[in-house]
Design an enzyme around this catalytic site. Sequence first.
Site, PDB file in Angstrom:
ATOM      1  CD  GLU A 101      31.367  42.772  38.096  1.00 54.61           C
ATOM      2  OE1 GLU A 101      31.854  42.921  39.218  1.00 54.61           O
ATOM      3  OE2 GLU A 101      31.977  42.220  37.161  1.00 54.61           O
ATOM      4  CB  CYS A 125      55.260  40.141  40.091  1.00 51.79           C
ATOM      5  SG  CYS A 125      54.386  39.593  41.560  1.00 51.79           S
TER       6      CYS A 125
HETATM    7 FE1  SF4 Z   1      52.898  38.091  40.535  1.00 48.66          FE
HETATM    8 FE2  SF4 Z   1      50.535  36.881  40.592  1.00 48.66          FE
HETATM    9 FE3  SF4 Z   1      51.796  37.202  38.327  1.00 48.66          FE
HETATM   10 FE4  SF4 Z   1      52.760  35.502  40.118  1.00 48.66          FE
HETATM   11  S1  SF4 Z   1      50.829  35.311  39.035  1.00 48.66           S
HETATM   12  S2  SF4 Z   1      53.928  36.968  38.924  1.00 48.66           S
HETATM   13  S3  SF4 Z   1      52.239  36.548  41.989  1.00 48.66           S
HETATM   14  S4  SF4 Z   1      51.008  38.820  39.615  1.00 48.66           S
END
Ligand code: SF4
Length: 350
Positions: free
Chosen positions: A37, A208
Amino acid sequence: MQKEFFQAALLQWFDLHGRKNLPWQTNKSPYHVWVSEIMLQQTQVATVIPYYERFIVRFPHLAALADASVDEVTALWAGLGYYARARNLHRAAGLLMERHAGEFPGDLSALMSLPGVGRSTAGAILSLGLGIPATILDGNVKRVLCRVAGIEGWPGESGVLRELWDIAESLTPSARVADYNQAMMDLGATICLPRKPLCGLCPLHTVCKARALDATAIIPAAKPSKSLPVRECYMLLMASRSGSIFLERRPPAGIWGGLLSLPEFGSLDDLTRWCVLGGIDVEGLETWPRRRHTFSHYHLEFFPVLVTSARDLEGVSETFAGQWFDPLSAEGLPAPIRRLVDDFLLTGMS
Ligand code: SF4
Protein backbone atom coordinates in the site's frame (compact mmCIF):
# COMPACT_ATOMS: atom_id res chain seq x y z
CA MET A 1 -27.91 4.29 -3.88
CA GLN A 2 -28.96 0.68 -3.42
CA LYS A 3 -26.29 -0.64 -1.14
CA GLU A 4 -27.17 -4.31 -1.57
CA PHE A 5 -27.12 -4.10 -5.36
CA PHE A 6 -23.85 -2.15 -5.32
CA GLN A 7 -22.08 -4.68 -3.09
CA ALA A 8 -23.45 -7.75 -4.87
CA ALA A 9 -22.66 -6.46 -8.37
CA LEU A 10 -19.15 -5.50 -7.36
CA LEU A 11 -18.37 -8.80 -5.62
CA GLN A 12 -19.77 -10.81 -8.52
CA TRP A 13 -17.53 -8.85 -10.91
CA PHE A 14 -14.56 -9.36 -8.57
CA ASP A 15 -15.04 -13.13 -8.53
CA LEU A 16 -14.76 -13.20 -12.31
CA HIS A 17 -12.36 -10.36 -13.10
CA GLY A 18 -10.62 -9.11 -9.94
CA ARG A 19 -6.86 -9.25 -9.53
CA LYS A 20 -5.88 -12.12 -7.27
CA ASN A 21 -2.29 -12.88 -8.17
CA LEU A 22 -0.37 -9.70 -7.45
CA PRO A 23 2.77 -10.47 -5.42
CA TRP A 24 1.31 -9.02 -2.22
CA GLN A 25 -1.89 -11.05 -2.62
CA THR A 26 -0.17 -14.42 -2.46
CA ASN A 27 0.92 -15.26 1.07
CA LYS A 28 -1.11 -12.29 2.31
CA SER A 29 -0.27 -10.72 5.67
CA PRO A 30 -0.73 -7.27 7.22
CA TYR A 31 3.00 -6.67 6.67
CA HIS A 32 2.77 -7.47 2.93
CA VAL A 33 -0.38 -5.35 2.57
CA TRP A 34 1.23 -2.42 4.38
CA VAL A 35 4.44 -2.44 2.29
CA SER A 36 2.48 -2.73 -0.95
CA GLU A 37 0.00 0.00 0.00
CA ILE A 38 2.82 2.42 0.81
CA MET A 39 4.63 1.61 -2.43
CA LEU A 40 1.43 1.98 -4.45
CA GLN A 41 0.82 5.54 -3.23
CA GLN A 42 1.36 7.78 -6.30
CA THR A 43 2.88 4.82 -8.16
CA GLN A 44 1.60 2.36 -10.78
CA VAL A 45 1.31 -1.37 -10.02
CA ALA A 46 3.69 -2.34 -12.85
CA THR A 47 6.39 -0.02 -11.46
CA VAL A 48 5.89 -1.26 -7.91
CA ILE A 49 6.12 -5.03 -8.54
CA PRO A 50 9.94 -5.38 -8.98
CA TYR A 51 10.58 -2.99 -6.06
CA TYR A 52 8.15 -4.89 -3.87
CA GLU A 53 9.71 -8.24 -4.72
CA ARG A 54 13.26 -7.03 -3.95
CA PHE A 55 12.06 -5.40 -0.75
CA ILE A 56 10.36 -8.53 0.55
CA VAL A 57 13.35 -10.72 -0.26
CA ARG A 58 15.61 -8.39 1.74
CA PHE A 59 13.07 -7.62 4.50
CA PRO A 60 10.79 -10.67 4.68
CA HIS A 61 9.14 -9.57 7.93
CA LEU A 62 8.68 -6.60 10.20
CA ALA A 63 11.61 -7.45 12.48
CA ALA A 64 14.03 -7.55 9.53
CA LEU A 65 12.86 -4.12 8.42
CA ALA A 66 13.10 -2.66 11.92
CA ASP A 67 16.62 -4.06 12.35
CA ALA A 68 17.92 -2.63 9.06
CA SER A 69 19.57 0.76 8.76
CA VAL A 70 17.51 3.51 7.16
CA ASP A 71 20.20 3.85 4.47
CA GLU A 72 19.66 0.25 3.46
CA VAL A 73 15.92 0.82 3.19
CA THR A 74 16.22 4.02 1.15
CA ALA A 75 18.81 2.37 -1.14
CA LEU A 76 16.25 -0.32 -2.04
CA TRP A 77 13.71 2.43 -2.65
CA ALA A 78 15.98 4.39 -5.01
CA GLY A 79 14.12 5.20 -8.23
CA LEU A 80 10.63 4.75 -6.75
CA GLY A 81 10.37 8.40 -5.65
CA TYR A 82 8.68 10.04 -2.66
CA TYR A 83 11.44 8.85 -0.34
CA ALA A 84 9.72 9.98 2.84
CA ARG A 85 7.65 6.81 2.34
CA ALA A 86 10.74 4.63 2.85
CA ARG A 87 11.87 6.54 5.93
CA ASN A 88 8.36 6.35 7.40
CA LEU A 89 8.16 2.59 6.75
CA HIS A 90 11.41 2.11 8.61
CA ARG A 91 10.34 4.29 11.55
CA ALA A 92 6.92 2.66 11.71
CA ALA A 93 8.52 -0.82 11.75
CA GLY A 94 10.54 0.21 14.81
CA LEU A 95 7.42 1.56 16.53
CA LEU A 96 5.44 -1.62 15.80
CA MET A 97 8.22 -3.67 17.38
CA GLU A 98 8.36 -1.38 20.42
CA ARG A 99 4.68 -0.71 21.02
CA HIS A 100 2.98 -3.82 19.67
CA ALA A 101 5.59 -6.59 19.98
CA GLY A 102 5.91 -6.80 16.21
CA GLU A 103 2.19 -7.31 15.56
CA PHE A 104 -0.14 -5.03 13.61
CA PRO A 105 -2.85 -3.70 15.94
CA GLY A 106 -6.41 -4.40 14.81
CA ASP A 107 -7.41 -0.86 15.58
CA LEU A 108 -7.77 2.07 13.17
CA SER A 109 -6.43 4.83 15.41
CA ALA A 110 -3.40 2.79 16.54
CA LEU A 111 -2.52 2.17 12.90
CA MET A 112 -3.09 5.82 11.97
CA SER A 113 -0.66 6.91 14.68
CA LEU A 114 2.17 5.27 12.70
CA PRO A 115 4.22 7.54 10.43
CA GLY A 116 3.01 7.48 6.83
CA VAL A 117 -0.23 5.61 7.60
CA GLY A 118 -3.36 7.58 6.73
CA ARG A 119 -6.99 6.58 7.11
CA SER A 120 -7.20 4.69 3.82
CA THR A 121 -3.92 2.80 4.32
CA ALA A 122 -5.01 1.87 7.84
CA GLY A 123 -8.32 0.66 6.38
CA ALA A 124 -6.45 -1.46 3.83
CA ILE A 125 -4.22 -3.06 6.49
CA LEU A 126 -7.26 -3.89 8.61
CA SER A 127 -9.47 -5.20 5.82
CA LEU A 128 -7.02 -6.79 3.37
CA GLY A 129 -4.43 -7.87 5.92
CA LEU A 130 -6.51 -8.79 8.96
CA GLY A 131 -10.02 -9.30 7.52
CA ILE A 132 -11.48 -6.65 9.86
CA PRO A 133 -14.27 -4.50 8.33
CA ALA A 134 -12.80 -1.10 7.47
CA THR A 135 -13.20 1.39 4.66
CA ILE A 136 -10.62 2.45 2.09
CA LEU A 137 -10.59 5.54 -0.09
CA ASP A 138 -7.56 5.67 -2.34
CA GLY A 139 -7.39 7.58 -5.63
CA ASN A 140 -9.05 4.81 -7.64
CA VAL A 141 -11.92 4.42 -5.17
CA LYS A 142 -12.49 8.18 -5.06
CA ARG A 143 -12.87 8.25 -8.84
CA VAL A 144 -15.36 5.36 -8.87
CA LEU A 145 -17.48 6.86 -6.09
CA CYS A 146 -17.45 10.37 -7.56
CA ARG A 147 -18.75 8.97 -10.82
CA VAL A 148 -21.30 6.53 -9.45
CA ALA A 149 -22.73 9.13 -7.05
CA GLY A 150 -22.34 12.01 -9.54
CA ILE A 151 -20.23 14.10 -7.18
CA GLU A 152 -18.82 17.13 -8.88
CA GLY A 153 -15.76 18.92 -7.52
CA TRP A 154 -12.18 17.92 -6.91
CA PRO A 155 -11.87 14.90 -4.54
CA GLY A 156 -8.97 16.57 -2.71
CA GLU A 157 -11.21 19.42 -1.54
CA SER A 158 -12.20 18.89 2.11
CA GLY A 159 -16.00 19.05 1.61
CA VAL A 160 -15.89 16.60 -1.29
CA LEU A 161 -13.55 14.31 0.64
CA ARG A 162 -15.87 14.25 3.64
CA GLU A 163 -18.81 13.34 1.41
CA LEU A 164 -16.78 10.57 -0.23
CA TRP A 165 -15.78 9.08 3.13
CA ASP A 166 -19.43 9.11 4.20
CA ILE A 167 -20.51 7.28 1.05
CA ALA A 168 -17.57 4.86 1.17
CA GLU A 169 -18.31 3.95 4.79
CA SER A 170 -22.02 3.50 4.15
CA LEU A 171 -21.27 1.07 1.29
CA THR A 172 -18.55 -1.02 2.97
CA PRO A 173 -19.93 -4.47 3.89
CA SER A 174 -19.07 -6.37 7.04
CA ALA A 175 -18.82 -9.69 5.17
CA ARG A 176 -16.18 -10.30 2.45
CA VAL A 177 -14.70 -6.89 3.21
CA ALA A 178 -11.26 -7.76 1.81
CA ASP A 179 -12.75 -8.84 -1.53
CA TYR A 180 -15.03 -5.80 -1.63
CA ASN A 181 -12.20 -3.34 -1.01
CA GLN A 182 -9.95 -5.10 -3.49
CA ALA A 183 -12.81 -5.00 -6.01
CA MET A 184 -13.20 -1.23 -5.58
CA MET A 185 -9.49 -0.71 -6.18
CA ASP A 186 -9.45 -3.09 -9.15
CA LEU A 187 -12.51 -1.51 -10.76
CA GLY A 188 -10.85 1.91 -10.57
CA ALA A 189 -7.54 0.59 -11.88
CA THR A 190 -8.85 -1.53 -14.75
CA ILE A 191 -12.36 -0.34 -15.77
CA CYS A 192 -13.21 3.08 -14.36
CA LEU A 193 -10.10 4.60 -15.91
CA PRO A 194 -9.32 8.29 -15.49
CA ARG A 195 -9.77 8.87 -19.23
CA LYS A 196 -12.16 6.83 -21.33
CA PRO A 197 -13.64 4.52 -18.66
CA LEU A 198 -14.82 1.17 -20.00
CA CYS A 199 -18.42 1.66 -18.89
CA GLY A 200 -19.70 -1.15 -21.12
CA LEU A 201 -17.76 -3.64 -18.97
CA CYS A 202 -18.62 -2.07 -15.62
CA PRO A 203 -20.86 -3.91 -13.13
CA LEU A 204 -22.13 -0.53 -11.85
CA HIS A 205 -23.15 0.98 -15.16
CA THR A 206 -26.88 0.77 -14.44
CA VAL A 207 -26.56 2.91 -11.30
CA CYS A 208 -23.74 5.24 -12.35
CA LYS A 209 -24.81 8.89 -12.48
CA ALA A 210 -21.77 10.17 -14.40
CA ARG A 211 -22.44 7.62 -17.12
CA ALA A 212 -26.16 8.49 -17.26
CA LEU A 213 -25.28 12.18 -17.61
CA ASP A 214 -22.50 11.45 -20.12
CA ALA A 215 -20.25 13.33 -17.71
CA THR A 216 -17.38 10.90 -17.13
CA ALA A 217 -14.96 13.34 -18.78
CA ILE A 218 -15.64 16.00 -16.16
CA ILE A 219 -16.29 13.83 -13.07
CA PRO A 220 -14.25 13.84 -10.95
CA ALA A 221 -13.07 17.40 -11.52
CA ALA A 222 -9.36 17.90 -12.08
CA LYS A 223 -7.20 19.40 -9.38
CA PRO A 224 -7.22 23.19 -9.71
CA SER A 225 -3.99 24.00 -11.44
CA LYS A 226 -1.35 26.04 -9.71
CA SER A 227 2.02 26.86 -11.12
CA LEU A 228 4.84 25.30 -9.16
CA PRO A 229 7.82 27.36 -8.09
CA VAL A 230 11.19 26.62 -9.68
CA ARG A 231 14.35 26.00 -7.66
CA GLU A 232 17.66 26.13 -9.45
CA CYS A 233 20.94 24.50 -8.48
CA TYR A 234 24.27 23.24 -9.78
CA MET A 235 25.44 19.66 -9.37
CA LEU A 236 29.10 18.82 -9.38
CA LEU A 237 30.34 15.94 -11.50
CA MET A 238 33.81 14.88 -10.53
CA ALA A 239 35.65 11.71 -11.58
CA SER A 240 38.93 10.28 -10.36
CA ARG A 241 41.55 8.80 -12.67
CA SER A 242 40.49 5.32 -11.66
CA GLY A 243 36.95 6.06 -12.91
CA SER A 244 35.19 6.62 -9.58
CA ILE A 245 32.70 9.45 -9.10
CA PHE A 246 32.30 11.63 -6.04
CA LEU A 247 28.95 11.31 -4.21
CA GLU A 248 27.55 12.65 -0.96
CA ARG A 249 24.89 11.13 1.25
CA ARG A 250 22.02 13.57 1.63
CA PRO A 251 20.62 14.46 5.07
CA PRO A 252 18.00 11.99 6.35
CA ALA A 253 15.07 14.42 6.11
CA GLY A 254 13.92 16.32 3.03
CA ILE A 255 14.11 15.69 -0.70
CA TRP A 256 15.95 12.47 -1.58
CA GLY A 257 16.63 12.07 2.14
CA GLY A 258 19.31 9.49 2.94
CA LEU A 259 20.11 8.79 -0.72
CA LEU A 260 23.44 9.27 -2.46
CA SER A 261 23.65 12.25 -4.77
CA LEU A 262 26.06 14.68 -6.37
CA PRO A 263 27.27 17.67 -4.34
CA GLU A 264 24.70 20.44 -4.87
CA PHE A 265 25.19 24.23 -4.84
CA GLY A 266 22.92 27.25 -5.08
CA SER A 267 25.24 29.05 -7.50
CA LEU A 268 28.26 28.50 -9.69
CA ASP A 269 30.22 30.78 -7.33
CA ASP A 270 29.43 28.50 -4.37
CA LEU A 271 30.52 25.50 -6.39
CA THR A 272 33.80 27.18 -7.38
CA ARG A 273 34.45 28.27 -3.77
CA TRP A 274 33.91 24.68 -2.59
CA CYS A 275 36.52 23.48 -5.10
CA VAL A 276 39.00 26.14 -4.00
CA LEU A 277 38.48 25.40 -0.28
CA GLY A 278 39.02 21.73 -0.98
CA GLY A 279 42.33 22.47 -2.68
CA ILE A 280 41.08 21.20 -6.02
CA ASP A 281 43.35 22.35 -8.77
CA VAL A 282 40.56 23.21 -11.22
CA GLU A 283 41.57 23.07 -14.84
CA GLY A 284 38.12 23.46 -16.32
CA LEU A 285 34.43 23.78 -15.39
CA GLU A 286 32.04 22.63 -18.08
CA THR A 287 28.38 23.46 -17.48
CA TRP A 288 26.01 21.01 -19.16
CA PRO A 289 22.49 21.91 -20.35
CA ARG A 290 19.82 22.41 -17.74
CA ARG A 291 17.80 19.39 -16.56
CA ARG A 292 14.44 19.44 -14.83
CA HIS A 293 12.85 17.17 -12.27
CA THR A 294 9.39 17.88 -10.86
CA PHE A 295 8.54 17.17 -7.24
CA SER A 296 5.02 17.50 -5.87
CA HIS A 297 5.65 21.05 -4.68
CA TYR A 298 8.34 22.49 -6.96
CA HIS A 299 10.38 22.02 -10.13
CA LEU A 300 14.07 21.42 -9.59
CA GLU A 301 16.15 22.75 -12.44
CA PHE A 302 19.76 21.74 -12.21
CA PHE A 303 22.89 22.29 -14.21
CA PRO A 304 25.46 19.50 -14.11
CA VAL A 305 28.96 20.99 -13.88
CA LEU A 306 31.90 18.80 -14.89
CA VAL A 307 35.12 19.63 -13.04
CA THR A 308 38.43 18.66 -14.60
CA SER A 309 41.86 18.91 -13.05
CA ALA A 310 45.44 18.24 -14.09
CA ARG A 311 45.84 16.23 -10.87
CA ASP A 312 44.02 13.11 -9.75
CA LEU A 313 41.04 14.27 -7.66
CA GLU A 314 40.75 11.19 -5.49
CA GLY A 315 42.37 12.93 -2.49
CA VAL A 316 39.42 15.28 -1.96
CA SER A 317 37.50 12.62 -0.10
CA GLU A 318 39.57 13.47 2.98
CA THR A 319 38.40 17.07 2.84
CA PHE A 320 34.68 16.65 2.20
CA ALA A 321 31.79 14.65 3.54
CA GLY A 322 31.39 12.57 0.38
CA GLN A 323 33.10 9.47 -0.91
CA TRP A 324 34.26 7.95 -4.19
CA PHE A 325 32.04 5.28 -5.69
CA ASP A 326 32.19 2.97 -8.66
CA PRO A 327 29.54 4.65 -10.88
CA LEU A 328 28.31 1.33 -12.26
CA SER A 329 27.62 -0.29 -8.94
CA ALA A 330 26.69 2.71 -6.75
CA GLU A 331 23.23 2.03 -5.28
CA GLY A 332 20.67 4.34 -3.77
CA LEU A 333 20.79 7.20 -6.28
CA PRO A 334 17.55 9.09 -7.07
CA ALA A 335 16.36 8.35 -10.64
CA PRO A 336 17.32 11.76 -12.18
CA ILE A 337 20.83 11.50 -10.71
CA ARG A 338 21.18 7.90 -11.90
CA ARG A 339 20.28 9.07 -15.42
CA LEU A 340 22.80 11.90 -15.23
CA VAL A 341 25.58 9.59 -14.04
CA ASP A 342 24.75 7.15 -16.84
CA ASP A 343 24.95 9.98 -19.39
CA PHE A 344 28.26 10.99 -17.85
CA LEU A 345 29.57 7.45 -18.35
CA LEU A 346 28.35 7.40 -21.95
CA THR A 347 30.13 10.63 -22.85
CA GLY A 348 33.38 9.17 -21.49
CA MET A 349 34.98 10.44 -18.32
CA SER A 350 38.13 12.52 -18.59
FE1 SF4 B 1 -19.49 4.66 -13.96
FE2 SF4 B 1 -16.87 4.24 -13.96
FE3 SF4 B 1 -18.53 2.23 -14.20
FE4 SF4 B 1 -18.30 3.97 -16.19
S1 SF4 B 1 -16.71 2.59 -15.46
S2 SF4 B 1 -20.19 3.11 -15.39
S3 SF4 B 1 -17.97 5.83 -15.06
S4 SF4 B 1 -18.32 3.54 -12.43
